[in-house]
Design a protein around this motif. Structure first.
Motif, PDB file in Angstrom:
ATOM      1  N   GLY A  12       0.735  -1.332   0.090  1.00  0.00           N
ATOM      2  CA  GLY A  12      -0.047   0.087  -0.047  1.00  0.00           C
ATOM      3  C   GLY A  12       0.842   1.383   0.095  1.00  0.00           C
ATOM      4  N   ALA A  13       1.757   1.239   0.805  1.00  0.00           N
ATOM      5  CA  ALA A  13       2.673   2.450   0.825  1.00  0.00           C
ATOM      6  C   ALA A  13       3.597   2.628  -0.557  1.00  0.00           C
ATOM      7  N   LEU A  14       3.878   1.637  -1.075  1.00  0.00           N
ATOM      8  CA  LEU A  14       4.594   1.666  -2.437  1.00  0.00           C
ATOM      9  C   LEU A  14       3.532   2.078  -3.508  1.00  0.00           C
ATOM     10  N   GLY A  15       2.426   1.606  -3.350  1.00  0.00           N
ATOM     11  CA  GLY A  15       1.563   1.900  -4.457  1.00  0.00           C
ATOM     12  C   GLY A  15       0.979   3.553  -4.303  1.00  0.00           C
ATOM     13  N   LEU A  16       0.804   3.992  -3.154  1.00  0.00           N
ATOM     14  CA  LEU A  16       0.410   5.323  -2.921  1.00  0.00           C
ATOM     15  C   LEU A  16       1.774   6.324  -3.155  1.00  0.00           C
ATOM     16  N   SER A  17       2.683   5.792  -2.664  1.00  0.00           N
ATOM     17  CA  SER A  17       3.800   7.000  -3.320  1.00  0.00           C
ATOM     18  C   SER A  17       4.556   6.934  -4.379  1.00  0.00           C
ATOM     19  N   GLY A  18       4.301   5.921  -5.136  1.00  0.00           N
ATOM     20  CA  GLY A  18       4.909   5.593  -6.527  1.00  0.00           C
ATOM     21  C   GLY A  18       4.068   6.253  -7.590  1.00  0.00           C
ATOM     22  N   CYS A  19       3.075   6.746  -7.361  1.00  0.00           N
ATOM     23  CA  CYS A  19       1.952   7.273  -8.561  1.00  0.00           C
ATOM     24  C   CYS A  19       2.253   8.900  -8.754  1.00  0.00           C
ATOM     25  N   SER A  20       3.218   9.560  -8.136  1.00  0.00           N
ATOM     26  CA  SER A  20       3.301  10.946  -8.320  1.00  0.00           C
ATOM     27  C   SER A  20       3.823  11.324  -9.768  1.00  0.00           C
ATOM     28  N   GLY A  21       4.681  10.708 -10.466  1.00  0.00           N
ATOM     29  CA  GLY A  21       5.087  10.994 -11.785  1.00  0.00           C
ATOM     30  C   GLY A  21       4.623  10.401 -12.885  1.00  0.00           C
ATOM     31  N   LEU A  22       3.628   9.616 -12.524  1.00  0.00           N
ATOM     32  CA  LEU A  22       3.140   8.430 -13.786  1.00  0.00           C
ATOM     33  C   LEU A  22       1.870   9.116 -14.502  1.00  0.00           C
ATOM     34  N   ASN A  23       1.870   8.403 -15.627  1.00  0.00           N
ATOM     35  CA  ASN A  23       0.761   8.913 -16.651  1.00  0.00           C
ATOM     36  C   ASN A  23      -0.478   8.124 -15.982  1.00  0.00           C
ATOM     37  N   ASP A  24      -1.767   8.402 -16.505  1.00  0.00           N
ATOM     38  CA  ASP A  24      -2.887   7.737 -15.948  1.00  0.00           C
ATOM     39  C   ASP A  24      -2.813   6.060 -16.135  1.00  0.00           C
ATOM     40  N   ARG A  25      -2.364   5.490 -17.181  1.00  0.00           N
ATOM     41  CA  ARG A  25      -2.183   4.293 -17.342  1.00  0.00           C
ATOM     42  C   ARG A  25      -1.523   3.632 -16.248  1.00  0.00           C
ATOM     43  N   ASN A  26      -0.190   3.957 -16.370  1.00  0.00           N
ATOM     44  CA  ASN A  26       0.775   3.611 -15.312  1.00  0.00           C
ATOM     45  C   ASN A  26       0.258   3.838 -13.886  1.00  0.00           C
ATOM     46  N   GLN A  27      -0.517   4.823 -13.314  1.00  0.00           N
ATOM     47  CA  GLN A  27      -1.208   4.780 -12.137  1.00  0.00           C
ATOM     48  C   GLN A  27      -2.148   3.706 -11.834  1.00  0.00           C
ATOM     49  N   LYS A  28      -2.965   3.645 -12.919  1.00  0.00           N
ATOM     50  CA  LYS A  28      -3.696   2.480 -12.809  1.00  0.00           C
ATOM     51  C   LYS A  28      -3.469   0.980 -12.657  1.00  0.00           C
ATOM     52  N   MET A  29      -2.479   0.852 -13.243  1.00  0.00           N
ATOM     53  CA  MET A  29      -1.672  -0.393 -13.162  1.00  0.00           C
ATOM     54  C   MET A  29      -0.999  -0.594 -11.878  1.00  0.00           C
ATOM     55  N   GLY A  64      -2.751  -6.418 -14.455  1.00  0.00           N
ATOM     56  CA  GLY A  64      -3.582  -6.649 -15.621  1.00  0.00           C
ATOM     57  C   GLY A  64      -5.188  -6.145 -15.728  1.00  0.00           C
ATOM     58  N   VAL A  65      -5.513  -6.112 -14.395  1.00  0.00           N
ATOM     59  CA  VAL A  65      -6.995  -5.465 -14.412  1.00  0.00           C
ATOM     60  C   VAL A  65      -6.594  -3.999 -14.567  1.00  0.00           C
ATOM     61  N   GLY A  66      -5.795  -3.463 -14.005  1.00  0.00           N
ATOM     62  CA  GLY A  66      -5.533  -2.017 -14.118  1.00  0.00           C
ATOM     63  C   GLY A  66      -5.302  -1.593 -15.454  1.00  0.00           C
ATOM     64  N   TYR A  67      -4.515  -2.446 -16.285  1.00  0.00           N
ATOM     65  CA  TYR A  67      -4.435  -1.872 -17.628  1.00  0.00           C
ATOM     66  C   TYR A  67      -5.626  -2.081 -18.531  1.00  0.00           C
ATOM     67  N   ILE A  68      -6.487  -3.392 -18.154  1.00  0.00           N
ATOM     68  CA  ILE A  68      -7.654  -3.538 -18.919  1.00  0.00           C
ATOM     69  C   ILE A  68      -8.495  -2.371 -18.804  1.00  0.00           C
ATOM     70  N   MET A  69      -8.757  -1.820 -17.295  1.00  0.00           N
ATOM     71  CA  MET A  69      -9.568  -0.758 -16.950  1.00  0.00           C
ATOM     72  C   MET A  69      -9.001   0.629 -17.601  1.00  0.00           C
ATOM     73  N   HIS A  70      -7.911   0.716 -17.935  1.00  0.00           N
ATOM     74  CA  HIS A  70      -7.545   2.196 -18.559  1.00  0.00           C
ATOM     75  C   HIS A  70      -7.806   1.899 -20.093  1.00  0.00           C
ATOM     76  N   GLU A  71      -7.705   0.692 -20.724  1.00  0.00           N
ATOM     77  CA  GLU A  71      -8.050   0.693 -22.114  1.00  0.00           C
ATOM     78  C   GLU A  71      -9.445   0.952 -22.351  1.00  0.00           C
ATOM     79  N   ASN A  72     -10.323   0.378 -21.226  1.00  0.00           N
ATOM     80  CA  ASN A  72     -11.854   0.397 -21.483  1.00  0.00           C
ATOM     81  C   ASN A  72     -12.198   1.810 -21.421  1.00  0.00           C
ATOM     82  N   GLU A  73     -11.472   2.661 -20.428  1.00  0.00           N
ATOM     83  CA  GLU A  73     -12.097   4.188 -20.316  1.00  0.00           C
ATOM     84  C   GLU A  73     -11.411   4.901 -21.585  1.00  0.00           C
ATOM     85  N   GLU A  74     -10.246   4.471 -22.161  1.00  0.00           N
ATOM     86  CA  GLU A  74      -9.660   5.214 -23.304  1.00  0.00           C
ATOM     87  C   GLU A  74     -10.993   4.939 -24.382  1.00  0.00           C
TER      88      GLU A  74
END
Length: 77
Positions: A12-29, A64-74
């Protein structure tokens, strides 16, 4: 159970702290990987399985689910 709790907290800590400089797809993944790793760790503790294996598999499925969710939104745009 203590080991699983540590894994969930770290993921959880890595997931929350690692999202600062990522694009939307990478954040979801990354978010999906953190959630999946936590669910996998807790699930294997409850069923008596290998916590490390559950964490890795859960993280992979979550990514994989994060990637699929991003692609569906796009596709909806």
């Amino acid at each position: 159970m203590r080991q699983a709790a540590m894994i969930v907290v770290l993921a959880g800590a890595l997931g929350l702290s690692g999202c600062s400089g990522l694009n939307d797809r990478n954040q979801k993944m990354l978010s999906g990987a953190a959630i999946g790793a936590g669910v996998g760790a807790v699930g294997t503790v409850l069923t008596g399985g290998c916590v490390t294996c559950g964490t890795v598999i859960g993280g992979a499925v979550g990514t994989g689910v994060g990637y699929i969710m991003h692609e569906n939104e796009e596709a909806r745009k």
